[in-house]
Design a protein around this motif. Structure first.
Motif, PDB file in Angstrom:
ATOM      1  N   PRO A 160       0.818  -1.233   0.000  1.00 48.70           N
ATOM      2  CA  PRO A 160       0.000   0.000   0.000  1.00 48.70           C
ATOM      3  C   PRO A 160       0.837   1.262   0.000  1.00 48.70           C
ATOM      4  CG  PRO A 160      -0.874  -1.612   1.542  1.00 48.70           C
ATOM      5  CD  PRO A 160       0.437  -2.146   1.071  1.00 48.70           C
ATOM      6  N   ARG A 161       1.949   1.260   0.752  1.00 49.20           N
ATOM      7  CA  ARG A 161       2.809   2.449   0.773  1.00 49.20           C
ATOM      8  C   ARG A 161       3.408   2.688  -0.618  1.00 49.20           C
ATOM      9  NH1 ARG A 161       7.551   4.693   3.188  1.00 49.20           N
ATOM     10  NH2 ARG A 161       8.345   6.076   1.570  1.00 49.20           N
ATOM     11  N   LEU A 162       3.847   1.607  -1.293  1.00 47.96           N
ATOM     12  CA  LEU A 162       4.436   1.758  -2.623  1.00 47.96           C
ATOM     13  C   LEU A 162       3.400   2.275  -3.620  1.00 47.96           C
ATOM     14  CD1 LEU A 162       6.558  -1.529  -2.777  1.00 47.96           C
ATOM     15  CD2 LEU A 162       7.299   0.743  -2.082  1.00 47.96           C
ATOM     16  N   LYS A 163       2.166   1.762  -3.526  1.00 47.75           N
ATOM     17  CA  LYS A 163       1.117   2.249  -4.424  1.00 47.75           C
ATOM     18  C   LYS A 163       0.838   3.718  -4.195  1.00 47.75           C
ATOM     19  CE  LYS A 163      -1.481  -2.054  -5.197  1.00 47.75           C
ATOM     20  NZ  LYS A 163      -2.779  -2.723  -4.978  1.00 47.75           N
ATOM     21  N   ARG A 164       0.796   4.115  -2.913  1.00 50.84           N
ATOM     22  CA  ARG A 164       0.488   5.524  -2.608  1.00 50.84           C
ATOM     23  C   ARG A 164       1.501   6.463  -3.233  1.00 50.84           C
ATOM     24  NH1 ARG A 164       1.823   7.591   3.240  1.00 50.84           N
ATOM     25  NH2 ARG A 164       3.828   7.588   2.200  1.00 50.84           N
ATOM     26  N   ASP A 165       2.773   6.098  -3.184  1.00 50.20           N
ATOM     27  CA  ASP A 165       3.826   6.971  -3.722  1.00 50.20           C
ATOM     28  C   ASP A 165       4.201   6.618  -5.153  1.00 50.20           C
ATOM     29  OD1 ASP A 165       5.595   7.254  -0.540  1.00 50.20           O
ATOM     30  OD2 ASP A 165       3.878   8.329  -1.348  1.00 50.20           O
ATOM     31  N   ALA A 166       3.420   5.730  -5.802  1.00 47.40           N
ATOM     32  CA  ALA A 166       3.675   5.354  -7.200  1.00 47.40           C
ATOM     33  C   ALA A 166       5.110   4.845  -7.389  1.00 47.40           C
ATOM     34  CB  ALA A 166       3.396   6.530  -8.129  1.00 47.40           C
ATOM     35  N   ILE A 167       5.574   4.023  -6.460  1.00 50.86           N
ATOM     36  CA  ILE A 167       6.926   3.460  -6.521  1.00 50.86           C
ATOM     37  C   ILE A 167       6.852   2.083  -7.183  1.00 50.86           C
ATOM     38  CG2 ILE A 167       8.876   2.623  -5.159  1.00 50.86           C
ATOM     39  CD1 ILE A 167       8.218   4.756  -3.096  1.00 50.86           C
ATOM     40  N   THR A 168       7.674   1.870  -8.190  1.00 51.88           N
ATOM     41  CA  THR A 168       7.714   0.597  -8.909  1.00 51.88           C
ATOM     42  C   THR A 168       8.599  -0.392  -8.151  1.00 51.88           C
ATOM     43  OG1 THR A 168       7.441   1.742 -11.022  1.00 51.88           O
ATOM     44  CG2 THR A 168       8.301  -0.515 -11.083  1.00 51.88           C
ATOM     45  N   LEU A 169       8.102  -1.616  -7.918  1.00 53.09           N
ATOM     46  CA  LEU A 169       8.865  -2.660  -7.245  1.00 53.09           C
ATOM     47  C   LEU A 169       9.098  -3.807  -8.221  1.00 53.09           C
ATOM     48  CD1 LEU A 169      10.128  -3.935  -4.735  1.00 53.09           C
ATOM     49  CD2 LEU A 169       7.865  -4.836  -4.134  1.00 53.09           C
ATOM     50  N   ASP A 170      10.379  -4.054  -8.526  1.00 53.88           N
ATOM     51  CA  ASP A 170      10.766  -5.185  -9.376  1.00 53.88           C
ATOM     52  C   ASP A 170      11.267  -6.307  -8.477  1.00 53.88           C
ATOM     53  OD1 ASP A 170      12.175  -2.875 -11.781  1.00 53.88           O
ATOM     54  OD2 ASP A 170      10.138  -3.674 -11.602  1.00 53.88           O
ATOM     55  N   ILE A 171      10.752  -7.538  -8.679  1.00 50.50           N
ATOM     56  CA  ILE A 171      11.116  -8.677  -7.833  1.00 50.50           C
ATOM     57  C   ILE A 171      11.725  -9.762  -8.709  1.00 50.50           C
ATOM     58  CG2 ILE A 171      10.282 -10.383  -6.183  1.00 50.50           C
ATOM     59  CD1 ILE A 171       7.967  -8.557  -5.546  1.00 50.50           C
ATOM     60  N   ALA A 172      12.877 -10.267  -8.278  1.00 45.58           N
ATOM     61  CA  ALA A 172      13.544 -11.363  -8.979  1.00 45.58           C
ATOM     62  C   ALA A 172      13.837 -12.474  -7.977  1.00 45.58           C
ATOM     63  CB  ALA A 172      14.835 -10.882  -9.632  1.00 45.58           C
ATOM     64  N   GLY A 173      13.195 -13.675  -8.163  1.00 42.25           N
ATOM     65  CA  GLY A 173      13.438 -14.805  -7.274  1.00 42.25           C
ATOM     66  C   GLY A 173      12.684 -14.611  -5.967  1.00 42.25           C
ATOM     67  N   PRO A 174      12.890 -15.513  -4.985  1.00 42.92           N
ATOM     68  CA  PRO A 174      13.758 -16.693  -5.076  1.00 42.92           C
ATOM     69  C   PRO A 174      12.995 -17.907  -5.603  1.00 42.92           C
ATOM     70  CG  PRO A 174      12.889 -16.529  -2.875  1.00 42.92           C
ATOM     71  CD  PRO A 174      12.316 -15.373  -3.645  1.00 42.92           C
ATOM     72  N   GLU A 175      13.717 -19.017  -5.701  1.00 39.87           N
ATOM     73  CA  GLU A 175      13.072 -20.271  -6.039  1.00 39.87           C
ATOM     74  C   GLU A 175      12.201 -20.728  -4.881  1.00 39.87           C
ATOM     75  OE1 GLU A 175      17.032 -21.783  -8.510  1.00 39.87           O
ATOM     76  OE2 GLU A 175      16.250 -22.922  -6.804  1.00 39.87           O
ATOM     77  N   ALA A 176      11.111 -21.411  -5.224  1.00 40.11           N
ATOM     78  CA  ALA A 176      10.183 -21.843  -4.183  1.00 40.11           C
ATOM     79  C   ALA A 176      10.859 -22.761  -3.168  1.00 40.11           C
ATOM     80  CB  ALA A 176       8.983 -22.554  -4.813  1.00 40.11           C
ATOM     81  N   ALA A 177      11.959 -23.466  -3.571  1.00 37.54           N
ATOM     82  CA  ALA A 177      12.620 -24.413  -2.682  1.00 37.54           C
ATOM     83  C   ALA A 177      13.621 -23.752  -1.745  1.00 37.54           C
ATOM     84  CB  ALA A 177      13.335 -25.480  -3.510  1.00 37.54           C
ATOM     85  N   ALA A 178      13.748 -22.427  -1.760  1.00 36.73           N
ATOM     86  CA  ALA A 178      14.735 -21.731  -0.926  1.00 36.73           C
ATOM     87  C   ALA A 178      14.312 -21.800   0.536  1.00 36.73           C
ATOM     88  CB  ALA A 178      14.881 -20.279  -1.375  1.00 36.73           C
ATOM     89  N   VAL A 179      15.120 -22.472   1.375  1.00 34.28           N
ATOM     90  CA  VAL A 179      14.844 -22.594   2.813  1.00 34.28           C
ATOM     91  C   VAL A 179      16.086 -22.113   3.560  1.00 34.28           C
ATOM     92  CG1 VAL A 179      14.258 -24.160   4.697  1.00 34.28           C
ATOM     93  CG2 VAL A 179      13.299 -24.548   2.424  1.00 34.28           C
ATOM     94  N   VAL A 180      15.883 -21.217   4.534  1.00 33.54           N
ATOM     95  CA  VAL A 180      17.003 -20.638   5.273  1.00 33.54           C
ATOM     96  C   VAL A 180      16.756 -20.794   6.758  1.00 33.54           C
ATOM     97  CG1 VAL A 180      17.538 -18.981   3.460  1.00 33.54           C
ATOM     98  CG2 VAL A 180      15.939 -18.343   5.268  1.00 33.54           C
ATOM     99  N   ASN A 181      17.799 -20.574   7.541  1.00 28.96           N
ATOM    100  CA  ASN A 181      17.693 -20.630   8.997  1.00 28.96           C
ATOM    101  C   ASN A 181      17.276 -19.267   9.517  1.00 28.96           C
ATOM    102  OD1 ASN A 181      18.221 -21.902  11.682  1.00 28.96           O
ATOM    103  ND2 ASN A 181      19.677 -20.213  11.820  1.00 28.96           N
ATOM    104  N   GLY A 182      16.200 -19.208  10.314  1.00 28.71           N
ATOM    105  CA  GLY A 182      15.746 -17.935  10.865  1.00 28.71           C
ATOM    106  C   GLY A 182      14.364 -18.071  11.458  1.00 28.71           C
ATOM    107  N   GLY A 183      13.686 -16.913  11.588  1.00 28.61           N
ATOM    108  CA  GLY A 183      12.320 -16.849  12.086  1.00 28.61           C
ATOM    109  C   GLY A 183      11.474 -16.071  11.090  1.00 28.61           C
TER     110      GLY A 183
END
Length: 600
Positions: free
Chosen positions: A463-486
């Protein structure tokens, strides 16, 4: 015995020094720290106005834009043309009344009515109200009538002389070929806007071009004036019967500057942080948001009290240390006993250190939660738009569905209900993302799906990006990407980086979010196209309370908290300037196997 006789005098001298230092510290806090703390929290209150003002003005502007074209469309009706050409024709008035009532219900207007060229209402949507109907009343004294009779779009805000309700009027001519044979007017009331404002943390005032309070969250302020009205303006108001003259009394608002965009205003003995904006140019309206200063000053007083307590504890600690030093010569014989006491003290100190470390971790978790809630607060205007837009559509579809059912058009009603269901699903998805983002995380960590974390983080900031007309380009990740964290804490890190990138890129800018494999793990990067990281800030950007943003725009805790979160998961958070411009921040995380979403 000599040392024993000196102890009371040494203790009395030390107590006097402590008292003098304490008084000096409290005086310094009040003179040097209090004004800065007070101003800081008052500016925080002014930031609340920056959210309220766009919400109030956008809703009013949307209503004005919605109703402006309606009179012209209604004026094309053959039924109204027939009435104006032959007012005495059998059934002409009844047919026009029915059509105007249906039109008012369809467009959610308060009243729709048609007048002859002399200003007398011939038909109206409120024809059934008896004495409260507009039919037979002459409105030639209203500016919107004369503007429409001259061939233009008439517009005017006034208190209704028949209904006694405040409203905004639009009017347009009804033509028979090139000849103007009448005027159609549409009125919508403003009570619903004021009901939405009441109960909020700030008061809202809308003043017209003459400085008269046309709308307000406080009913007693209606028709009060914020500036002196000369005889010419009073004469025009009386001639047009715009407002009751006996209520045009001064509001007695006194203002003094706080910052470039905010003032301290006193209204009726209450003090507020006031911000105004000339946001509705076509109507000549100005919107003012008023946030009470009492809350800001209370916050400042609490912070000052914390400073004073910390200073007091420090002085007492120093005094105790000095007292032990002064008495050292007199207690040499107790050295062995003091060594044993010191050993016990060290043991206690170790236990206290462990307790302090646990408290620090709890504090860090609280700061993470506060950072998330602060991010949601900064995006409140965009989130409000994201909810208000489908809500307005739901209302419109629901009203139309009712009209379709009245006409027996069940298929069209069913289609409207299907659209309403789709909009409800959309709002539920947004609410789910916000609820997950705002909840407090647990302390454990484990394998989590990286693509799901990025998806949830993007949903929070979208919503914040839409309000300010900011373009967001997303690349990846693969669906199988699993990392250690929360999940929740890593989501907070990505949200912080995306929010910082949006701030750096500015309205209309661009942000690039990417995820790629890394040796032994995965790397998430967020790039902005702003001014980059200043040279002198690169060595301090992960320090607590360090920020390059303007005063009041941030506390400098986002990157510091994110750095510690990533480190707790065995990863690394880094940032540098991009060779092609802007800055890029990256999170390097260790790979894991399986997915354990409960580990937050």
């Amino acid at each position: 015995m000599v040392f024993a006789s000196k102890k009371p005098r040494l203790r009395a001298a030390l107590n006097l020094q402590v008292a003098v230092v304490l008084v000096a510290m409290l005086t310094a806090l009040w003179v040097l720290v209090w004004p800065r703390l007070e101003r800081y929290f008052l500016l925080q209150a002014a930031e609340q106005n920056e959210v309220t003002l766009p919400l109030a003005s956008d809703s009013l502007r949307a209503a004005l834009d919605r109703y402006a074209p309606l009179p012209h469309l209604i004026a094309q009706s053959p039924t109204l043309g027939a009435l104006l050409r032959a007012p005495g024709a059998p059934g002409a008035v009844a047919a026009a009344n029915t059509e105007l009532l249906n039109t008012a219900l369809a467009v959610s207007a308060s009243d729709v009515y048609v007048m002859g060229v002399d200003g007398t209402a011939l038909a109206a949507s409120n024809y059934y109200k008896g004495e409260g109907s507009f039919i037979g009343n002459n409105f030639s004294f209203r500016p919107y009538f004369t503007q429409a009779l001259d061939g233009g779009l008439g517009r005017y805000f006034a208190l209704g002389t028949t209904s006694g309700e405040r409203g905004y009027f639009y009017a347009t001519p009804v033509r028979d070929g090139p000849e103007i044979v009448g005027v159609v007017a549409v009125k919508f009331t403003v009570d619903a806007f004021e009901e939405n404002w009441r109960g909020a943390a700030s008061e809202v005032i809308v003043t017209d071009v003459n400085g008269v309070v046309a709308m307000s969250s406080q009913r007693p302020w209606h028709f009060r004036t914020t500036q002196r009205l000369d005889d010419e303006k009073l004469k025009a108001i009386a001639l047009n019967r715009q407002y009751p003259l006996d209520q045009l009394t001064p509001l007695d608002m006194q203002r003094r500057a706080l910052s470039g965009s905010a003032d301290i205003a006193t209204v009726g003995g209450m003090e507020y942080v006031a911000s105004s904006a000339e946001v509705i140019e076509t109507a000549g309206w100005s919107v003012t948001s008023l946030v009470p200063t009492a809350g800001a000053r209370t916050q400042a007083m609490w912070v000052l009290a914390v400073f004073a307590l910390v200073g007091l504890f420090a002085i007492l600690a120093v005094a105790a240390w000095r007292q032990r030093g002064l008495q050292a010569a007199a207690v040499q014989r107790e050295l062995e006993a003091r060594v044993r006491e010191r050993t016990d003290a060290l043991r206690i100190e170790v236990e206290e250190r462990r307790a302090t470390e646990a408290e620090l971790r709890r504090t860090q978790a609280s700061l993470v939660q506060a950072g998330k809630l602060s991010a949601l607060g900064q995006m409140s205007a965009a989130l409000s738009h994201e909810f208000n837009q489908p809500l307005a559509a739901v209302k419109s579809y629901a009203e139309n569905a009712g009209s379709f059912l009245d006409r027996g058009q069940t298929q069209q009603a069913r289609e409207n209900i299907t659209r309403i269901s789709g909009l409800a699903d959309r709002m539920a998805r947004i609410s789910k993302h916000l609820r997950n983002f705002a909840r407090r995380p647990d302390e454990a960590s484990g394998p989590v799906a990286l693509d799901k974390i990025i998806e949830d983080a993007v949903a929070v900031v979208e919503p914040r990006l839409k309000r300010d007309a900011i373009t967001l380009d997303i690349a990846g990740p693969e669906a199988a990407a699993v990392v250690n964290g929360g999940h929740v804490r890593l989501q907070q890190v990505v949200v912080n980086l995306l929010t910082n990138a949006a701030d750096a890129s500015g309205p209309g800018g661009r942000v690039v979010l990417g995820a790629a494999p890394l040796e032994g793990g995965w790397q998430v990067t967020v790039r902005d196209f702003g001014a980059g990281i200043p040279q002198d800030a690169q060595s301090q950007m992960f320090d607590p309370f360090f920020t390059t943003k303007e005063t009041g725009k941030g506390l400098g805790l986002g990157l510091s908290i994110s750095f510690n979160i990533v480190r707790d998961f065995g990863g690394t958070l880094w940032g540098r300037n991009h060779p092609e411009g802007g800055a890029v921040f990256g999170v390097d995380l260790r790979a894991a196997e399986g997915v354990q979403e409960a580990a937050e």
